[in-house]
Design a protein around this motif. Sequence first.
Motif, PDB file in Angstrom:
ATOM      1  N   THR A  28       0.825  -1.160  -0.335  1.00 30.03           N
ATOM      2  CA  THR A  28       0.189   0.249  -0.172  1.00 30.03           C
ATOM      3  C   THR A  28       1.014   1.097   0.294  1.00 30.03           C
ATOM      4  OG1 THR A  28      -1.649  -1.340   1.380  1.00 30.03           O
ATOM      5  CG2 THR A  28      -2.178   1.101   0.967  1.00 30.03           C
ATOM      6  N   ALA A  29       0.545   1.597  -0.887  1.00 30.84           N
ATOM      7  CA  ALA A  29       1.573   3.336  -1.180  1.00 30.84           C
ATOM      8  C   ALA A  29       0.789   4.384  -0.233  1.00 30.84           C
ATOM      9  CB  ALA A  29       1.612   3.623  -2.338  1.00 30.84           C
ATOM     10  N   GLY A  30       1.368   5.675   0.162  1.00 29.69           N
ATOM     11  CA  GLY A  30       0.616   7.231   0.720  1.00 29.69           C
ATOM     12  C   GLY A  30       1.622   7.872  -0.379  1.00 29.69           C
ATOM     13  N   PHE A  31       0.788   8.569  -1.143  1.00 27.43           N
ATOM     14  CA  PHE A  31       1.707   9.687  -2.414  1.00 27.43           C
ATOM     15  C   PHE A  31       1.028  11.006  -1.546  1.00 27.43           C
ATOM     16  CE2 PHE A  31       0.377   6.217  -5.198  1.00 27.43           C
ATOM     17  CZ  PHE A  31       2.366   6.417  -5.631  1.00 27.43           C
ATOM     18  N   VAL A  32       1.788  11.992  -1.431  1.00 27.21           N
ATOM     19  CA  VAL A  32       1.733  13.424  -1.650  1.00 27.21           C
ATOM     20  C   VAL A  32       1.802  14.183  -2.998  1.00 27.21           C
ATOM     21  CG1 VAL A  32       1.703  15.484  -0.409  1.00 27.21           C
ATOM     22  CG2 VAL A  32       1.373  13.959   0.871  1.00 27.21           C
ATOM     23  N   GLY A  33       0.412  15.225  -3.527  1.00 25.83           N
ATOM     24  CA  GLY A  33       0.816  15.869  -4.852  1.00 25.83           C
ATOM     25  C   GLY A  33      -0.600  16.945  -4.638  1.00 25.83           C
ATOM     26  N   VAL A  34       0.173  17.815  -5.605  1.00 25.16           N
ATOM     27  CA  VAL A  34      -0.294  19.259  -5.796  1.00 25.16           C
ATOM     28  C   VAL A  34      -1.840  18.833  -6.661  1.00 25.16           C
ATOM     29  CG1 VAL A  34      -0.585  21.277  -6.473  1.00 25.16           C
ATOM     30  CG2 VAL A  34       1.429  20.907  -5.092  1.00 25.16           C
ATOM     31  N   VAL A  35      -2.734  19.202  -5.939  1.00 20.81           N
ATOM     32  CA  VAL A  35      -3.730  19.367  -7.077  1.00 20.81           C
ATOM     33  C   VAL A  35      -5.326  20.420  -7.552  1.00 20.81           C
ATOM     34  CG1 VAL A  35      -6.369  19.082  -7.348  1.00 20.81           C
ATOM     35  CG2 VAL A  35      -4.138  16.950  -6.608  1.00 20.81           C
ATOM     36  N   VAL A  70      -5.695  16.185   3.451  1.00 19.78           N
ATOM     37  CA  VAL A  70      -7.177  15.157   4.315  1.00 19.78           C
ATOM     38  C   VAL A  70      -6.430  13.973   3.596  1.00 19.78           C
ATOM     39  CG1 VAL A  70      -9.116  13.861   4.661  1.00 19.78           C
ATOM     40  CG2 VAL A  70      -9.092  16.387   4.984  1.00 19.78           C
ATOM     41  N   ALA A  71      -6.220  12.543   3.884  1.00 25.05           N
ATOM     42  CA  ALA A  71      -5.652  11.714   3.446  1.00 25.05           C
ATOM     43  C   ALA A  71      -6.977  11.009   3.573  1.00 25.05           C
ATOM     44  CB  ALA A  71      -4.625  10.581   3.939  1.00 25.05           C
ATOM     45  N   GLN A  72      -6.972  10.587   0.901  1.00 24.91           N
ATOM     46  CA  GLN A  72      -8.188   9.826   0.716  1.00 24.91           C
ATOM     47  C   GLN A  72      -8.142   8.382   0.327  1.00 24.91           C
ATOM     48  OE1 GLN A  72     -10.884  11.270   0.330  1.00 24.91           O
ATOM     49  NE2 GLN A  72      -9.957  12.850   1.428  1.00 24.91           N
ATOM     50  N   THR A  79     -11.842   5.948  -8.413  1.00 30.24           N
ATOM     51  CA  THR A  79     -11.527   6.353  -7.479  1.00 30.24           C
ATOM     52  C   THR A  79     -10.708   7.881  -7.468  1.00 30.24           C
ATOM     53  OG1 THR A  79     -12.722   4.431  -6.619  1.00 30.24           O
ATOM     54  CG2 THR A  79     -11.660   6.148  -4.667  1.00 30.24           C
ATOM     55  N   PHE A  80      -9.532   7.062  -7.665  1.00 29.62           N
ATOM     56  CA  PHE A  80      -8.894   9.184  -7.802  1.00 29.62           C
ATOM     57  C   PHE A  80      -9.773   9.745  -9.167  1.00 29.62           C
ATOM     58  CE2 PHE A  80      -5.687  11.492 -10.261  1.00 29.62           C
ATOM     59  CZ  PHE A  80      -5.325  11.957  -9.158  1.00 29.62           C
ATOM     60  N   LYS A  81      -9.987   9.635 -10.204  1.00 33.94           N
ATOM     61  CA  LYS A  81     -10.302  10.331 -11.205  1.00 33.94           C
ATOM     62  C   LYS A  81     -11.598  10.853  -9.836  1.00 33.94           C
ATOM     63  CE  LYS A  81     -11.734   7.959 -14.704  1.00 33.94           C
ATOM     64  NZ  LYS A  81     -11.777   7.903 -15.734  1.00 33.94           N
ATOM     65  N   CYS A 109      -4.324   2.791  -2.552  1.00 32.52           N
ATOM     66  CA  CYS A 109      -3.137   3.833  -1.970  1.00 32.52           C
ATOM     67  C   CYS A 109      -3.603   5.463  -1.303  1.00 32.52           C
ATOM     68  CB  CYS A 109      -2.033   4.581  -3.359  1.00 32.52           C
ATOM     69  SG  CYS A 109      -3.613   5.051  -4.130  1.00 32.52           S
ATOM     70  N   TRP A 110      -3.423   6.205  -0.543  1.00 27.49           N
ATOM     71  CA  TRP A 110      -3.698   6.749   0.032  1.00 27.49           C
ATOM     72  C   TRP A 110      -2.985   7.805  -0.607  1.00 27.49           C
ATOM     73  CZ3 TRP A 110      -7.422   6.574   4.158  1.00 27.49           C
ATOM     74  CH2 TRP A 110      -7.339   5.529   4.957  1.00 27.49           C
ATOM     75  N   ILE A 111      -3.643   9.003  -0.300  1.00 32.08           N
ATOM     76  CA  ILE A 111      -3.350  10.566  -1.694  1.00 32.08           C
ATOM     77  C   ILE A 111      -3.545  11.872  -0.466  1.00 32.08           C
ATOM     78  CG2 ILE A 111      -3.377  11.564  -3.783  1.00 32.08           C
ATOM     79  CD1 ILE A 111      -4.358   8.836  -4.338  1.00 32.08           C
ATOM     80  N   THR A 112      -3.217  12.420  -0.248  1.00 32.65           N
ATOM     81  CA  THR A 112      -3.262  13.500   0.733  1.00 32.65           C
ATOM     82  C   THR A 112      -2.680  14.653  -0.935  1.00 32.65           C
ATOM     83  OG1 THR A 112      -2.401  12.937   2.312  1.00 32.65           O
ATOM     84  CG2 THR A 112      -2.383  15.328   2.050  1.00 32.65           C
ATOM     85  N   ARG A 113      -4.162  15.448  -0.549  1.00 33.97           N
ATOM     86  CA  ARG A 113      -3.917  16.795  -1.723  1.00 33.97           C
ATOM     87  C   ARG A 113      -3.478  17.850  -1.754  1.00 33.97           C
ATOM     88  NH1 ARG A 113      -6.818  21.177  -3.838  1.00 33.97           N
ATOM     89  NH2 ARG A 113      -8.446  20.588  -2.684  1.00 33.97           N
TER      90      ARG A 113
END
Length: 424
Positions: A28-35, A70-72, A79-81, A109-113
């Motif tokens: 399971t990955a954790g990603f941070v990125g600008v949106v 907030v981690a999603q 789901t990402f879209k 994966c968990w993604i925080t914007r």
Amino acid sequence: MPQYLAPGVYVEEVPSAIKPIAGVGTNTAGFVGVVADTVTMPLLPGRSGLKADGTTPEPTDFATVAPAGVAQLVDGWETFKTLFGDIQSGNSTLAHAVYGFFNNGGARCWITRVAPDAEGDAGIDPDAGADPDAGTVAATSAEQLDARLIAALDTFTARDEIALVAIPGAVSDAVQGAILDHCENPYLQDRFAILDGRRTTELTKEKIQGGTRDSSYGAIYYPWIDVGAKDAAGNPVYQPPSGHLAGVYARVDTERGVHKAPANEVIRGALGLETLVGKQGQAGLNPHGINVIRKFDGNITVWGARTMAGASQAEWRYISSRRVFNFLRESIDEGTRWAVYEPNAPELWSKIRRNLGAFLNTVWASGALLGNKPEDAFYVHCDETLNPAAVRDAGQLVVEIGVALVRPAEFVVFRISQWSGGIQ
């Protein structure tokens, strides 16, 4: 003990002394990125996107971008879209990375914007051009963006299932150092950092790794990859490889196990490389822990398996060694919590030995430990020698475990000579 009054046969359930230790997940990955707040979001199911007049847009028919900070949980590209929009200028670096993660075998994966600031910074944006210091930040302050990216890592601390961490395109010393700090946190130490190398044509550690410190809890990859994205002039927009690599890690973990190095694996969706590196060029990078992505017979292939550990940490040279230990530590931690506050006596020590022995035997059988038989692959010591009165009086139970790790065959050497035939 139950009290029996009437004659007869009584059947009791007796707890087993073996309490199975389950291996934790590692993919399971954790990603941070600008949106950007203004990304175009998809229609909600069953909605038309128009008001009753048929011509005026209806904003409530569209999904809302996920809140920043907030981690999603994201379990697939659709789901990402729904949470962050399809690939577009306001999210391109993160979106390409996450698409590559799922395309290469990732499942969760968990993604925080991180949101752009009021001045409208575009975040980490390889679309901005071929600056050799890219992820170029089109922002009022690169330092401010770095601070927001770093702060977002804190949202992963409570997400225990995360085992891989990346901020695609972030190549500053500050951000990469923060990712390593996060993975080395003594209260975690169950996750591994995947870092992007700097965009440069100079094949040296100093140019590719910059000032990012060495660490056995991370690996760095070079060069950036072509995934088919184009700029307005039709030129390739190269993407950071970390998201795709996280997918490769997940795929290898699933198909082979965490003990298999995530190397000599094709990166799905990669069409080319920003810089072609040959054998001679890699010879100057591999000893310094720079993992090179190379092109073989048209396939873009991961051709490196080393951590960023320095010379003083030679035992942690390989990614698989560090990740197997992370796996063992976390599995044992979660699987032996039942022992806390139990009477610290030989009966408990015996249970500990049996439980750990059963778990490590399974790990050995999977191929992760070296040895023709279990006793050659691991040992578990837990007795009065390790737990004398002084240790017990301090409320401690000490267990000593030794494991023989399987390491990757990084250099396969064939010695060939002429032979005249006949008897040797």
